[in-house]
Scaffold this motif. Structure first.
Motif, PDB file in Angstrom:
ATOM      1  N   ALA A  43       0.786  -1.269  -0.035  1.00 49.88           N
ATOM      2  CA  ALA A  43      -0.043   0.097   0.198  1.00 49.88           C
ATOM      3  C   ALA A  43       1.001   1.088  -0.039  1.00 49.88           C
ATOM      4  N   TYR A  46       0.854   4.792   1.435  1.00 50.57           N
ATOM      5  CA  TYR A  46       0.472   5.181   2.805  1.00 50.57           C
ATOM      6  C   TYR A  46       1.494   4.558   3.858  1.00 50.57           C
ATOM      7  N   LYS A  57       0.591  -2.543   5.815  1.00 51.62           N
ATOM      8  CA  LYS A  57      -0.666  -1.726   5.665  1.00 51.62           C
ATOM      9  C   LYS A  57      -1.681  -2.197   4.736  1.00 51.62           C
ATOM     10  N   MET A  61      -5.933  -3.137   5.668  1.00 49.35           N
ATOM     11  CA  MET A  61      -6.893  -2.684   4.658  1.00 49.35           C
ATOM     12  C   MET A  61      -7.571  -3.723   4.308  1.00 49.35           C
ATOM     13  N   ASP A  62      -7.347  -5.202   4.446  1.00 52.84           N
ATOM     14  CA  ASP A  62      -7.839  -6.332   3.857  1.00 52.84           C
ATOM     15  C   ASP A  62      -7.783  -6.295   2.460  1.00 52.84           C
ATOM     16  N   ILE A  63      -6.459  -5.886   1.750  1.00 54.92           N
ATOM     17  CA  ILE A  63      -6.295  -6.363   0.564  1.00 54.92           C
ATOM     18  C   ILE A  63      -5.249  -7.562   0.434  1.00 54.92           C
ATOM     19  N   LYS A 280      -3.216   3.070  -3.882  1.00 60.93           N
ATOM     20  CA  LYS A 280      -4.165   3.303  -2.943  1.00 60.93           C
ATOM     21  C   LYS A 280      -5.376   2.214  -3.138  1.00 60.93           C
ATOM     22  N   ASP A 282      -7.361   0.786  -1.312  1.00 61.74           N
ATOM     23  CA  ASP A 282      -8.644   1.007  -0.789  1.00 61.74           C
ATOM     24  C   ASP A 282      -9.423   1.955  -1.530  1.00 61.74           C
ATOM     25  N   ARG A 285     -10.849  -0.309  -4.392  1.00 56.76           N
ATOM     26  CA  ARG A 285     -11.811  -1.225  -3.710  1.00 56.76           C
ATOM     27  C   ARG A 285     -13.058  -0.522  -3.514  1.00 56.76           C
ATOM     28  N   ASP A 286     -13.155   0.585  -2.769  1.00 53.10           N
ATOM     29  CA  ASP A 286     -14.345   1.375  -2.473  1.00 53.10           C
ATOM     30  C   ASP A 286     -14.984   1.784  -3.672  1.00 53.10           C
TER      31      ASP A 286
END
Length: 291
Positions: A43, A46, A57, A61-63, A280, A282, A285-286
């Motif tokens: 990640a 970050y 990291k 984030m559950d990646i 990024k 997250d 994904r979002d």
């Protein structure tokens, strides 16, 4: 990965690809819904890229997937670093001021291990180290993550493909469980990817770039993925790639890079890509529709 020049033009790709229809295909994680999200160098928006902190990291984030870059030291240690020079992401220039241009291949593993690979990113990461590949896969394993491994600059490191596969084997990463859905090896070098396939046919492989549609049959003989920069593709090109059967008898996949915003994530999802590589993860994904 560098956003380097891609040989095929968009016009040529669209002209050929429009005639081809995609076949049904599964994502790298077995899902047929949203694309797989891969944390680029961990990640890396970050935490300092290619460090264990960036892996951690991504896990926070559950990646599930992380991407990394592998190079080799003067004394033969495989280390995880993007650039062929230590200058940008470590304090090598300060620690070894007389060693310009600070090429990875000119330093021993012990020398690399002395370097601070975190302060350039943030004081919060001061003291982070350049991990060895062994340390990196251990951390990925601890988090039960999956690895997209790039063989970086193979022309600088003769035999790095065999050495990388040997290390992965020693660490248990070439068993059936990992080969099934937890490991992909990629490179910008077609010769390097072909070598990996020849040495260990069970390993899933990807070519980094945007070959012309006319050249895809040749790549399909030894790769499972075509992994282009997002600016070099279209829906027609992705469909054309999917129409070819890869080295393991399934439609070729497309993992695209480096996507860091919601709008681009939605755009390439509309193209039908199988994976999105992001600093990024997250954010990407979002932005995607629920599976």
């Amino acid at each position: 990965m560098h956003a380097r020049a891609i040989a095929a033009t968009t016009t040529a790709l669209l002209g050929t690809a429009a005639l081809l229809l995609p076949l049904s295909h599964a994502r790298a994680d077995g899902d047929r819904g949203s694309p797989t999200v891969i944390a680029h160098r961990g990640a890396s928006a970050y935490a300092p890229e290619n460090t264990l902190a960036a892996v951690d990291k991504a896990a926070e984030m559950d990646i599930a997937w992380v991407e990394n870059d592998v190079q080799r030291t003067r004394d033969g240690e495989l280390v995880v670093l993007h650039d062929d020079s230590l200058q940008r992401t470590t304090d090598a220039e300060e620690v070894f001021p007389e060693r310009a241009p600070w090429k990875v291949k000119d330093f021993t593993a012990a020398e690399v291990a002395r370097l601070d690979a975190g302060s350039w990113f943030s004081p919060a990461y001061a003291g982070a180290r350049v991990p060895t590949l062994q340390q990196y896969v251990h951390r990925v394993e601890i988090h039960h993550q999956k690895l997209l491994l790039e063989v970086k600059n193979p022309e600088l490191y003769p035999g790095i493909e065999k050495q990388t596969l040997k290390l992965l084997s020693n660490e248990g990463w070439l068993d059936q469980r990992h080969l099934a859905d937890r490991l992909i090896v990629q490179s910008f070098s077609a010769d390097s990817v072909r070598t990996v396939h020849q040495l260990k046919p069970g390993v899933k492989t990807g070519f980094l770039g945007t070959p012309s549609v006319a050249d895809l049959p040749a790549y399909a003989a030894f790769v499972d993925q075509i992994n282009p920069s997002y600016g070099s593709i279209s829906g027609g090109y992705v469909s054309a790639v999917h129409a070819f059967t890869g080295a393991h008898g399934r439609p070729l996949e497309v993992f695209t890079w480096t996507v860091n915003d919601e709008n681009t994530a939605r755009l390439v999802t509309g193209y039908g890509v199988d994976g999105i590589i992001s600093n990024k993860p997250d954010v990407v994904r979002d932005a995607l529709p629920s599976a």
